[in-house]
Write a protein that holds these residues in place. Structure first.
Motif, PDB file in Angstrom:
ATOM      1  N   HIS A 201     -26.503  63.353 -21.399  1.00 47.98           N
ATOM      2  CA  HIS A 201     -26.958  63.236 -19.985  1.00 47.98           C
ATOM      3  C   HIS A 201     -26.089  64.221 -19.103  1.00 47.98           C
ATOM      4  O   HIS A 201     -26.675  65.173 -18.381  1.00 47.98           O
ATOM      5  CB  HIS A 201     -27.314  62.237 -19.629  1.00 47.98           C
TER       6      HIS A 201
ATOM      7  N   GLU B 217     -36.421  70.540 -16.974  1.00 50.78           N
ATOM      8  CA  GLU B 217     -36.190  69.246 -16.667  1.00 50.78           C
ATOM      9  C   GLU B 217     -34.862  68.916 -17.605  1.00 50.78           C
ATOM     10  O   GLU B 217     -34.948  68.850 -18.724  1.00 50.78           O
ATOM     11  CB  GLU B 217     -36.946  68.129 -16.821  1.00 50.78           C
TER      12      GLU B 217
ATOM     13  N   ARG C  11     -33.935  66.320 -18.044  1.00 55.68           N
ATOM     14  CA  ARG C  11     -34.082  64.783 -18.661  1.00 55.68           C
ATOM     15  C   ARG C  11     -34.975  65.331 -20.002  1.00 55.68           C
ATOM     16  O   ARG C  11     -34.485  64.703 -21.236  1.00 55.68           O
ATOM     17  CB  ARG C  11     -35.212  64.488 -17.795  1.00 55.68           C
TER      18      ARG C  11
ATOM     19  N   TYR D 291     -34.009  64.340 -24.063  1.00 55.40           N
ATOM     20  CA  TYR D 291     -35.035  63.574 -24.874  1.00 55.40           C
ATOM     21  C   TYR D 291     -35.066  64.264 -26.093  1.00 55.40           C
ATOM     22  O   TYR D 291     -35.006  63.802 -27.274  1.00 55.40           O
ATOM     23  CB  TYR D 291     -36.265  63.755 -23.889  1.00 55.40           C
TER      24      TYR D 291
ATOM     25  N   ARG E  42     -37.938  55.741 -22.997  1.00 56.99           N
ATOM     26  CA  ARG E  42     -37.957  54.966 -21.794  1.00 56.99           C
ATOM     27  C   ARG E  42     -37.242  55.703 -20.729  1.00 56.99           C
ATOM     28  O   ARG E  42     -37.744  55.921 -19.485  1.00 56.99           O
ATOM     29  CB  ARG E  42     -36.901  53.767 -21.925  1.00 56.99           C
ATOM     30  N   TYR E  43     -36.388  56.488 -21.048  1.00 56.69           N
ATOM     31  CA  TYR E  43     -35.521  57.531 -20.046  1.00 56.69           C
ATOM     32  C   TYR E  43     -36.379  58.528 -19.601  1.00 56.69           C
ATOM     33  O   TYR E  43     -36.437  58.999 -18.730  1.00 56.69           O
ATOM     34  CB  TYR E  43     -34.294  57.981 -20.999  1.00 56.69           C
TER      35      TYR E  43
ATOM     36  N   HIS F  43     -39.792  58.556 -19.429  1.00 56.43           N
ATOM     37  CA  HIS F  43     -40.798  58.180 -18.524  1.00 56.43           C
ATOM     38  C   HIS F  43     -40.193  57.423 -17.373  1.00 56.43           C
ATOM     39  O   HIS F  43     -41.004  56.632 -16.640  1.00 56.43           O
ATOM     40  CB  HIS F  43     -42.165  57.239 -19.255  1.00 56.43           C
ATOM     41  N   ASP F  44     -38.974  57.326 -17.094  1.00 53.68           N
ATOM     42  CA  ASP F  44     -38.543  56.800 -16.014  1.00 53.68           C
ATOM     43  C   ASP F  44     -38.475  55.348 -16.181  1.00 53.68           C
ATOM     44  O   ASP F  44     -38.108  54.790 -17.033  1.00 53.68           O
ATOM     45  CB  ASP F  44     -38.832  57.189 -14.715  1.00 53.68           C
TER      46      ASP F  44
END
Lengths: 204, 204
Positions: free
Chosen positions: B83, B170, B172, B176, B200-201, B203-204
């Motif tokens: 991250h 993104e 994020r 992923y 989980r990460y 989809h916030d």
DNA sequence: GTCTATATTAAGATAGAC
DNA sequence: GTCTATCTTAATATAGAC
């Protein structure tokens, strides 16, 4: 060969060699031994040149991307498919070396690339689906979708990655990398076959 | 803030927004409300600007890449590491959007990038080695080497890939994608944890 | 279709005043 | 340190002769 085609050939060579942004229309004309005015008569600048080359690229790959649905699909067919794709990508590598840059400047290319990527991903998804039906591939649908994305990304950028590392961009390595990407998702026997195939192919 | 630093900040913003090749020194000066002459006083053209930004990038990431060797390493630490890397890469994304192009024009950057990639790969290899020792990771050494390459490639180019597809780049999604790359190599329980964490990460 | 010659534009570089 | 003004260079674009 017609001048128009010679221009395309020569541009492709220079673009691949030096990167599209580092080649001017004047340079292309000089390399070919024609005048800049003549080049301009055939192509009004670099934009139509790049688009013309992209069109060729698409035409050459089109037959591959709508494959006859094999009844029985072996891991070797997978390999051949990847090999042919990687080889064409390498032949038009300038398109992918400066992809963001090019698509940022040429909206027509951007649309074209997106459409083409979709057909590529469909072909890959179909391939994986067939392997799945034949019980050679585990993993659920969600995972397979991600795998398609990962393979696509690798096909697009692996040559570039090699180049940054200072190696000659070898399509061979691209295929190897994708095969190893596929391997962990295969069933025991198919996995061994895939890895062996990949290794043997890599070392000639 | 000193003018020199303001120039760097502003350049970073514009480079990320429009791509380095599409931003001129004049444009940077205008955006900041200073004269082109003044900009030139601080940076003699775009080359030193890009190199200055790369240096910042390296400095900001340096502490991450020589990590304290955790005794017990969880999959969550892996995630956090990725991250933080992905977040910094996104912050300096212009460097990687035009990587071939930039390294082709700036040999100093090319050397810098190669050295930096080596330290990144070492850090990743160390991470995987620790997971391996803790029995959370199967796969042999050869495979792990390939996995490091694949993760590096993905970290470098995934943002770019998203951009070509028309999504907002993104960080994020990059993380992923890398987690799912790691997953098939993990042991049953670690794999589940990794996939759950990734989903989980995402989809916030 | 192809050439020569010239026009336009934009980026990069630099001198000299404040 | 900062500005204004100008210079150089290179790429692209176009007109008109052959």
């Amino acid at each position: 060969m017609k001048t128009r085609d010679r221009i395309l050939e020569c541009s492709l060579m220079l673009f691949n060699q030096k990167g599209e942004p580092n080649v001017s229309t004047l340079e292309i004309a000089n390399e070919m031994g024609i005048s800049p005015g003549n080049l301009y008569y055939h192509f009004h600048g670099k934009e139509p040149l790049v688009l013309g080359l992209f069109e060729r690229f698409q035409n050459e790959l089109a037959p591959l991307l709508s494959p006859p649905e094999d009844v029985q699909l072996e891991i070797e067919d997978c390999w051949l498919f990847l090999h042919l794709i990687a080889e064409r990508l390498a032949h038009y590598r300038f398109l992918f070396q400066d992809l963001s840059n090019l698509t940022g400047r040429l909206p027509k290319l951007e649309r074209g690339i997106r459409l083409w990527l979709n057909t590529l991903k469909q072909a890959l998804a179909q391939l994986l689906a067939q392997l799945h039906v034949q019980q050679q591939l585990r993993s659920d649908t969600q995972e397979l979708g991600q795998l398609v994305e990962q393979i696509t990304l690798t096909l697009l950028f692996s040559l570039d990655y090699q180049r940054v590392l200072g190696q000659h961009g070898e399509p061979r390595l691209v295929v190897y990398q994708v095969m190893l990407l596929l391997a962990p998702h295969l069933q025991e026997d198919a996995r061994c076959a895939a890895v062996l195939l990949a290794e043997r192919y890599l070392h000639d």
